[in-house]
Scaffold this motif. Structure first.
Motif, PDB file in Angstrom:
ATOM      1  N   THR A 186       0.825  -1.206   0.000  1.00 45.80           N
ATOM      2  CA  THR A 186       0.000   0.000   0.000  1.00 45.80           C
ATOM      3  C   THR A 186       0.860   1.256   0.000  1.00 45.80           C
ATOM      4  O   THR A 186       0.534   2.248  -0.646  1.00 45.80           O
ATOM      5  N   ALA A 187       1.962   1.215   0.759  1.00 43.77           N
ATOM      6  CA  ALA A 187       2.863   2.373   0.780  1.00 43.77           C
ATOM      7  C   ALA A 187       3.512   2.577  -0.579  1.00 43.77           C
ATOM      8  O   ALA A 187       3.645   3.702  -1.066  1.00 43.77           O
ATOM      9  N   LEU A 188       3.916   1.475  -1.200  1.00 45.22           N
ATOM     10  CA  LEU A 188       4.530   1.570  -2.520  1.00 45.22           C
ATOM     11  C   LEU A 188       3.532   2.088  -3.550  1.00 45.22           C
ATOM     12  O   LEU A 188       3.882   2.905  -4.412  1.00 45.22           O
ATOM     13  N   ILE A 189       2.299   1.629  -3.465  1.00 44.09           N
ATOM     14  CA  ILE A 189       1.266   2.127  -4.378  1.00 44.09           C
ATOM     15  C   ILE A 189       1.116   3.636  -4.217  1.00 44.09           C
ATOM     16  O   ILE A 189       1.110   4.387  -5.196  1.00 44.09           O
ATOM     17  N   GLY A 190       1.004   4.087  -2.958  1.00 44.46           N
ATOM     18  CA  GLY A 190       0.843   5.523  -2.699  1.00 44.46           C
ATOM     19  C   GLY A 190       2.030   6.333  -3.168  1.00 44.46           C
ATOM     20  O   GLY A 190       1.873   7.392  -3.805  1.00 44.46           O
ATOM     21  N   MET A 191       3.238   5.873  -2.857  1.00 48.84           N
ATOM     22  CA  MET A 191       4.440   6.612  -3.238  1.00 48.84           C
ATOM     23  C   MET A 191       4.614   6.673  -4.760  1.00 48.84           C
ATOM     24  O   MET A 191       4.959   7.718  -5.322  1.00 48.84           O
TER      25      MET A 191
END
Length: 492
Positions: free
Chosen positions: A328-333
């Motif tokens: 999820t963090a990678l998607i957001g970033m």
């Protein structure tokens, strides 16, 4: 010289960004932005940094470091909420500062954020890789050092897991925002549940003596950084600050927000409040389970602490969800970073192909592919600890711009800039505090982080004066010609 300064300080008309970003689909709701923000903020850092900072800088007082960092982030988030509500454009601080202060200053803020996103994607992927390898190690599966460690470490060559992870996320976000946000929302719920499970299980393994002394006696580490006392807490704030930068990823996607005057402030402030609560709780439990010295050079302290306290199955469960949830963090970033690259291409500050929007999914696919390639190179070959402070350096520069930008913004709200649905309270005091607090955190970064930030800034100046400034002028001239031709055609 006069023309140069005039060019550098030329402010963009906000209507230009509104028209250019009209190609993006406004499909994201408050729920989507809360998931995006929590998913980005509550990422690798919550499973790694509490242990690392406790061991290297603050001891049990790492909780204070998290709280102080949260206060600084909170001050800036209030400014972000007002800016995003008034100017819901792609590119967050880059676009806002272009409108408020001018082209050159927008470039400086945007270039600083670009470093954040390039490095943050690699950082989160490296942390995910470490947790994944820690998860499969008990099964007897171990990657050779050459394929699990970057070339900058002894015996290493490439972190192949990091490469694969980034490529998977790139594939997901090119499928379309609606599909991506559905995946994001589910993964965020799972990740928050994993964090809560760790907190409640960890509470049963706390030993009060591990909190004593809560603030260790100060001394200087062999690498020159501070440990213990206020100096250690302060050094911890500078490292930890990267944990809270995820709310910028919400702002970067402003052009895809439904009813941005309401959804942007709610998403930015709401996600930060949830994240701070979880971070403080995790850090407090983690240092209570084992003496902070046990977490030195440990990239997966949460899983380690659960296993060592007799909860191997819980550790595996939490780490499985944590590993999946870190996506999820990678998607957001990657979504935010690609929107920033798109904004540069949109304005002609970088090659125009970056500003192209795919006709099928209405996404900046070229920008997504570019950030994927660069992040793969960074994540595959640089170490986890090396990356951490470099993220904060770029972000803090942008945060300082946004904080002081509230002053000129107020004079234009309701005139050429939309009246926002949220205003930063206690004006004019809080914007100044946000600027000073960000400056104080930046000052606390180690010498290497500031040096690399300076080098990145110099590279940015070269790119701007050699390419960006001139290409942007050509882009604006071409847009003016197209506008005049359209007008002439309508008359005919």
């Amino acid at each position: 010289m006069g023309n140069l300064f005039k060019r550098m300080n030329r402010k963009e008309d906000p209507k230009v960004y509104e028209n250019k970003d009209a190609k993006m689909v406004r499909s994201m709701t408050t729920k989507d932005f809360l998931a995006l923000g929590v998913g980005t903020i509550v990422s690798t850092a919550i499973f790694t940094l509490p242990g690392i900072v406790a061991a290297n800088n603050a001891g049990p007082a790492v909780t204070i470091s998290f709280l102080l960092a949260a206060i600084v982030a909170g001050l800036v988030a209030l400014g972000y909420a007002e800016m995003a509500s008034a100017m819901p454009f792609a590119g967050s601080a880059y676009s806002w500062i272009n409108v408020i202060f001018g082209e050159f200053w927008g470039w400086v803020a945007g270039w600083a954020l670009l470093a954040e996103y390039f490095i943050a994607v690699a950082f989160v992927a490296a942390g995910l890789s470490a947790n994944f390898r820690g998860l499969i190690a008990p099964l007897g599966i171990n990657f050779p050092t050459a394929l699990s460690t970057p070339i900058s470490s002894p015996g290493g060559f490439i972190d192949i897991t990091t490469v694969v992870i980034i490529l998977i996320v790139a594939f997901l976000i090119t499928r379309g925002d609606s599909k991506t946000t559905k995946i994001e929302n589910v993964l965020v719920i799972l990740k928050v549940l994993a964090v809560l499970v760790f907190i409640f299980v960890g509470l049963s393994a706390i030993h009060i003596q591990n909190y004593i002394p809560f603030v260790p006696a100060p001394h200087t580490n062999p690498d020159g950084t501070a440990f213990g006392g206020f100096g250690g807490i302060y050094a911890g704030v500078s490292v930890i600050f990267l944990s809270y930068i995820g709310f910028d990823s919400i702002a970067a996607n402003s052009a895809e927000a439904k009813d941005p005057q309401k959804t942007m402030p709610r998403g930015i402030i709401g996600s930060l409040v949830i994240a701070v609560t979880l971070f403080v709780a995790v850090s407090l439990v983690l240092v209570g389970m084992f003496k902070y010295t046990n977490y030195a050079n440990n990239a997966e302290p949460v899983g380690w602490a659960l296993r060592q306290s007799g909860h191997p199955y819980v550790a595996s469960g939490v780490q499985i969800v944590a590993v999946v949830g870190m996506f999820t963090a990678l998607i957001g970033m990657m979504m935010a970073g690609s929107r920033l690259l798109y904004s540069f291409g949109r304005d002609g500050m970088l090659p125009k192909f970056l500003g192209k929007v795919d006709k099928k999914h209405h996404l900046p696919v070229n920008a997504i592919l570019t950030i994927t390639v660069i992040s793969v190179l960074i994540g595959a070959f640089l170490t986890f600890n090396f990356l951490s402070q470099l993220i904060s350096a770029g972000t803090l520069i942008a945060f300082m711009f946004v904080s002081i930008g509230i002053y000129p913004l107020r004079k234009r709200e309701g005139k050429d800039i939309n009246m926002p649905g949220f205003k930063m309270p206690f004006f004019p005091v809080l914007p100044a505090l946000g600027f000073l607090a960000s400056l104080a955190v930046f000052w606390g970064l180690d010498a290497d982080a500031k040096l690399y930030a300076l080098i990145w800034f110099i590279i940015g100046m070269i790119v701007y004066f050699v390419y960006g400034m001139h290409n942007r002028a050509k882009t604006q001239a071409a847009e003016l010609r197209d506008k005049n031709n359209d007008f002439d055609n309508k008359i005919e």
